[in-house]
Motif scaffolding. Structure first.
Motif, mmCIF file in Angstrom:
data_model
loop_
_atom_site.group_PDB
_atom_site.id
_atom_site.type_symbol
_atom_site.label_atom_id
_atom_site.label_comp_id
_atom_site.label_asym_id
_atom_site.label_seq_id
_atom_site.Cartn_x
_atom_site.Cartn_y
_atom_site.Cartn_z
ATOM 1 N N PRO A 90 0.803 -1.245 0.000
ATOM 2 C CA PRO A 90 0.000 0.000 0.000
ATOM 3 C C PRO A 90 0.825 1.281 0.000
ATOM 4 O O PRO A 90 0.345 2.323 -0.472
ATOM 5 C CB PRO A 90 -0.817 -0.130 1.300
ATOM 6 C CG PRO A 90 -0.964 -1.609 1.504
ATOM 7 C CD PRO A 90 0.340 -2.190 1.037
ATOM 8 N N ASN A 91 2.059 1.212 0.480
ATOM 9 C CA ASN A 91 2.905 2.405 0.461
ATOM 10 C C ASN A 91 3.238 2.854 -0.960
ATOM 11 O O ASN A 91 3.590 4.012 -1.185
ATOM 12 C CB ASN A 91 4.208 2.132 1.217
ATOM 13 C CG ASN A 91 3.973 1.833 2.694
ATOM 14 O OD1 ASN A 91 2.981 2.295 3.270
ATOM 15 N ND2 ASN A 91 4.870 1.063 3.300
ATOM 16 N N ALA A 92 3.134 1.920 -1.921
ATOM 17 C CA ALA A 92 3.461 2.253 -3.307
ATOM 18 C C ALA A 92 2.251 2.759 -4.085
ATOM 19 O O ALA A 92 2.409 3.286 -5.198
ATOM 20 C CB ALA A 92 4.043 1.027 -4.009
ATOM 21 N N ILE A 93 1.049 2.621 -3.512
ATOM 22 C CA ILE A 93 -0.167 2.983 -4.248
ATOM 23 C C ILE A 93 -0.201 4.466 -4.622
ATOM 24 O O ILE A 93 -0.557 4.807 -5.768
ATOM 25 C CB ILE A 93 -1.413 2.568 -3.445
ATOM 26 C CG1 ILE A 93 -1.495 1.034 -3.392
ATOM 27 C CG2 ILE A 93 -2.686 3.163 -4.060
ATOM 28 C CD1 ILE A 93 -2.660 0.493 -2.598
ATOM 29 N N TYR A 117 -0.314 -6.638 -12.403
ATOM 30 C CA TYR A 117 0.522 -7.787 -12.066
ATOM 31 C C TYR A 117 0.520 -8.075 -10.566
ATOM 32 O O TYR A 117 0.692 -9.221 -10.147
ATOM 33 C CB TYR A 117 1.964 -7.549 -12.515
ATOM 34 C CG TYR A 117 2.256 -7.962 -13.933
ATOM 35 C CD1 TYR A 117 2.172 -9.291 -14.330
ATOM 36 C CD2 TYR A 117 2.642 -7.021 -14.875
ATOM 37 C CE1 TYR A 117 2.454 -9.671 -15.635
ATOM 38 C CE2 TYR A 117 2.927 -7.391 -16.182
ATOM 39 C CZ TYR A 117 2.830 -8.716 -16.560
ATOM 40 O OH TYR A 117 3.108 -9.083 -17.846
ATOM 41 N N ILE A 118 0.367 -7.031 -9.745
ATOM 42 C CA ILE A 118 0.452 -7.192 -8.291
ATOM 43 C C ILE A 118 -0.933 -7.540 -7.767
ATOM 44 O O ILE A 118 -1.803 -6.671 -7.613
ATOM 45 C CB ILE A 118 0.985 -5.912 -7.622
ATOM 46 C CG1 ILE A 118 2.343 -5.539 -8.225
ATOM 47 C CG2 ILE A 118 1.111 -6.102 -6.120
ATOM 48 C CD1 ILE A 118 2.892 -4.214 -7.729
ATOM 49 N N GLN A 119 -1.140 -8.824 -7.492
ATOM 50 C CA GLN A 119 -2.473 -9.288 -7.109
ATOM 51 C C GLN A 119 -2.658 -9.214 -5.597
ATOM 52 O O GLN A 119 -2.797 -10.224 -4.899
ATOM 53 C CB GLN A 119 -2.683 -10.710 -7.630
ATOM 54 C CG GLN A 119 -2.644 -10.790 -9.150
ATOM 55 C CD GLN A 119 -2.765 -12.200 -9.682
ATOM 56 O OE1 GLN A 119 -2.834 -13.154 -8.913
ATOM 57 N NE2 GLN A 119 -2.794 -12.347 -10.993
ATOM 58 N N VAL A 120 -2.633 -7.994 -5.115
ATOM 59 C CA VAL A 120 -2.880 -7.703 -3.704
ATOM 60 C C VAL A 120 -4.184 -6.905 -3.629
ATOM 61 O O VAL A 120 -4.394 -5.984 -4.433
ATOM 62 C CB VAL A 120 -1.708 -6.894 -3.097
ATOM 63 C CG1 VAL A 120 -2.004 -6.509 -1.663
ATOM 64 C CG2 VAL A 120 -0.419 -7.699 -3.184
ATOM 65 N N PRO A 121 -5.097 -7.248 -2.720
ATOM 66 C CA PRO A 121 -6.415 -6.587 -2.693
ATOM 67 C C PRO A 121 -6.357 -5.065 -2.718
ATOM 68 O O PRO A 121 -7.145 -4.420 -3.415
ATOM 69 C CB PRO A 121 -7.028 -7.099 -1.380
ATOM 70 C CG PRO A 121 -6.395 -8.448 -1.183
ATOM 71 C CD PRO A 121 -5.008 -8.327 -1.723
ATOM 72 N N SER A 125 -8.039 -2.878 -5.761
ATOM 73 C CA SER A 125 -9.078 -1.862 -5.511
ATOM 74 C C SER A 125 -8.666 -0.504 -6.066
ATOM 75 O O SER A 125 -9.488 0.233 -6.623
ATOM 76 C CB SER A 125 -9.341 -1.752 -3.998
ATOM 77 O OG SER A 125 -9.785 -2.989 -3.483
ATOM 78 N N ALA A 126 -7.380 -0.166 -5.905
ATOM 79 C CA ALA A 126 -6.913 1.130 -6.401
ATOM 80 C C ALA A 126 -6.825 1.145 -7.920
ATOM 81 O O ALA A 126 -6.816 2.229 -8.536
ATOM 82 C CB ALA A 126 -5.541 1.443 -5.791
#
Length: 716
Positions: A90-93, A117-121, A125-126
């Motif tokens: 989330p720090n990279a969002i 590519y980054i399959q993190v919820p 969402s972002a």
């Protein structure tokens, strides 16, 4: 190449602490040269397998540097370690969202692609809002990247794609003015359709025509994607199929082998919806030169082309019928190419060219490669069965090969001569003496079984047939089941044809088969022969000496339904393995011929409502006298969704000149019954042909009781 040589110095194991210190250094760095160098070291260490996840926070801080080269390395790092550090992602969002609005379209596209590519919820969402804007971005590079991102997002979370209407936005991209965007949209929709249970891609004539028009301006891969999508167009009229096939035929002249093979697949598919035999013949003539041209490519491309050609010539024999010479093997061909060519040579052999083919096969039979020489010998035998006019020449060729005394050649020749004897009974028995001269060289089960069958079949014509069989019987209990079954049957034949000569051998063989052999097939056959001989010798004579079914090359042909389905998978792994993809790829779908008023009558028997829908048996092919009438499925309503009826209406798509084009039937819901991807209902044909296996006589359900009569009574 020079840059890659310079970058080799970065592939040295580095310590995380030192790399972190270099990243955090506040020294003046003109042009971010030092930053680039440190990031290259980090990527190089990650490539070598060193754990660089401890630098996650420090690398994220570099996202603020507006240099494309640095951003590429940062994003590559985030893709690699995003799953390992999901709490830090989330720090990279904020950096991602900032880059999604960057003025540089390359950076905007790079940000969207990395987020998918980054399959993190949190990242998924972002991604939703930037992806929606990217699909309508003013730059085509961003739009084509966003189209692929929708397919990636669908693989991760299908509900998000459905909920936010990304499928409709992809469909709208089919009318984009940029051909690359169209190609990527088509690729994404095709991929989603293959993975989805409730989304099926269907193209109407208007959309299909626009896609064909875009081919000229697309790259090679773009053309492949678009051609593949045309498999989802179902012609409702002969004229539609003819026009589309004629326009696609131009692609056959393309230099790229993928484009040529995919074009061939689509043309063969459309030919099922064309009624005019003259038009189909013209298309077949157009297919021949491009396929021949593929044989001048590298060996890997040649092999793929050859495996596809083998399917094509079975379905459309007129293709390449006069081109057998181009498939003659070269001295430097790899063995897998030679074997594939050999099969095609046999398929293309006819009375017109059999002299050339036979001369070529004789050369191959003397090759040093054992497998290739074996297959060449077997092909000569198959040729004799396929073309009766060439049988005499094939027998002469086989006899000359036997005279070479090469062990494996002799054994393979005997195997195929057995099949020739069955095809042409009482015609070539004069060569039996030559075969008997080579009994000592037989050490393979198939060759032994073939020779034993010949001895038993012609026991009344071979003076010492009892002695020959007795020699084989010395090792009866040690022989494979295939040889045991042949010996058992041949001995009984000898006894029925020459009772005096076989009187001593039959008791021993039957005793071994029923008491000492463990194989149930052999044991059951022994009991059956014993009971027949002890109760009704005439019945035994009628059963054992009955005329065998004639051998023909019909059994060498692939099932028509399976062949049609494999051709729908042309230019893919399925067309190389000659197997349905669901048998070797998990979650893959089988393809079936979609039904249409223009579809060929033979293909209609197994037609389906959609390329990925299971066929619905029709008329007499469903009815059965044992099934209650009420249990049969009633005819479907023509408006039932997903089955070729009137689909739900969808919004219009604007064409390049601004006109609104109808997109009815572009995407519809799937059949609710669903497809069962497991299992292939059709077993593949092996290299064997014509005759039955050595164990074809076995396989009875239970062991028969031992006959009451003694074996001595049987012989009296």
């Amino acid at each position: 190449m020079a840059d890659s040589g310079k970058d080799a110095k970065f592939f040295q194991r580095g310590k995380v602490q030192e790399l972190r210190a270099d990243l955090q250094a506040d020294k003046k760095d003109k042009g971010w040269v030092k930053k680039k160098s440190v990031l290259k070291k980090i990527i190089a260490n990650a490539t070598m397998g060193n754990d660089m996840s401890g630098l996650f926070g420090d690398v994220v801080m570099c996202m603020n540097i507006q240099v494309l080269e640095i951003k590429k390395m940062v994003y590559l790092y985030l893709i690699n370690y995003g799953k390992a550090k999901p709490d830090l992602v989330p720090n990279a969002i904020p950096g991602f969202l900032s880059d999604c609005n960057d003025r540089n379209p390359l950076i905007r596209a790079l940000a969207i692609r990395t987020m998918s590519y980054i399959q993190v919820p949190a990242v998924i969402s972002a991604l939703i809002d930037p992806l929606r804007h990217s699909l309508k971005d003013g730059d085509p590079y961003v739009r084509k990247t966003a189209a692929i991102c929708v397919a990636k997002l669908y693989m991760h979370d299908r509900r998000i794609v459905d909920k936010h209407g990304f499928i409709s936005m992809l469909r709208d991209l089919l009318a984009d003015a940029n051909p690359t965007v169209v190609a990527n949209a088509v690729a994404a929709l095709t991929e989603i359709s293959e993975r989805s249970d409730n989304i099926q891609l269907k193209l109407n004539l208007t959309i299909a025509s626009k896609l064909v028009s875009a081919l000229n301006e697309c790259s090679e891969w773009g053309q492949t994607y678009i051609l593949e999508s045309l498999m989802f167009f179902v012609p409702n009229d002969f004229a539609d199929a003819e026009i589309l096939a004629e326009r696609i035929a131009v692609r056959l002249q393309h230099a790229n082998s993928a484009v040529v093979l995919t074009s061939t697949k689509v043309i063969l598919y459309l030919m099922n919806y064309i009624a005019s035999s003259e038009f189909k013949e013209a298309l077949c003539r157009k297919l021949s030169p491009p396929l021949v041209t593929l044989l001048s490519s590298g060996p890997e491309v040649q092999y793929v082309a050859l495996r596809n050609i083998l399917l094509v010539i079975q379905r459309r024999p007129i293709v390449l019928q006069n081109e057998v010479k181009v498939f003659f093997c070269k001295y430097n061909d790899p063995i897998y190419v030679k074997m594939a060519k050999l099969e095609i040579i046999y398929r293309l052999a006819s009375e017109r060219n059999v002299e050339q083919v036979l001369a070529e096969l004789k050369e191959y039979a003397s090759e040093v490669d054992v497998d290739f020489a074996r297959k060449a010998v077997r092909s000569i035998g198959r040729l004799a069965i396929k073309i009766e006019a060439a049988a005499d020449r094939c027998i002469s060729a086989l006899l000359s090969l036997i005279q070479t005394k090469v062990n494996y050649v002799v054994q393979e020749a005997i195997v195929v001569i057995k099949d020739i004897f069955r095809k042409y009974p009482n015609r070539y028995e004069s060569i039996i003496a030559t075969l008997c001269e080579n009994l000592d060289s037989l050490d393979e089960p198939e060759a032994k079984a073939a020779m034993i069958w010949i001895i038993g079949q012609y026991a009344d014509r071979i003076e010492n047939s009892d002695e020959l069989l007795e020699d084989f019987l010395y090792s009866f209990l040690e022989e494979p089941v295939e040889v045991q079954l042949s010996l058992l049957t041949a001995t009984v034949k000898l006894f029925l044809k020459r009772p005096t000569a076989g009187a001593e051998l039959v008791p021993k063989v039957l005793k071994w088969a029923t008491e000492e052999v463990e194989n149930p097939d052999c044991r059951d056959r022994g009991f059956m022969y014993w009971r027949l001989l002890s109760t009704d010798p005439e019945a035994a004579r009628e059963v054992v000496l009955a005329n065998k079914p004639p051998i023909s090359t019909e059994t060498d042909r692939m099932d028509r339904t399976l062949l049609d389905q494999l051709l729908l998978h042309g230019a893919s792994l399925a067309s190389i393995f000659h197997r349905q993809p669901q048998t070797f790829i998990r979650n893959a779908k089988a393809r079936y011929m979609p039904d249409s008023p223009a579809l060929d009558e033979t293909a209609r028997k197994n037609a389906s409502s959609h390329l990925y829908s299971k066929p619905i048996p029709k008329g007499p092919y469903v009815a059965s006298s044992t099934v209650p009438r009420g249990n049969l499925r009633e005819p479907l309503n023509e408006n039932e969704p997903g089955l070729g009826g009137a689909p739900p209406s969808v919004s219009g798509i604007h064409s390049r000149n601004g006109d609104e084009a109808s997109t009815t039937s572009a995407l519809v819901g799937a059949d609710q019954n669903g497809d069962d991807p497991d299992g292939d209902p059709y077993a593949m044909l092996g290299d064997d042909f014509g005759g039955f296996g050595a164990s074809s006589g076995g396989g009875y359900a239970t062991d028969a009781p031992k006959p009451k009569g003694d074996i001595d009574d049987l012989l009296s």
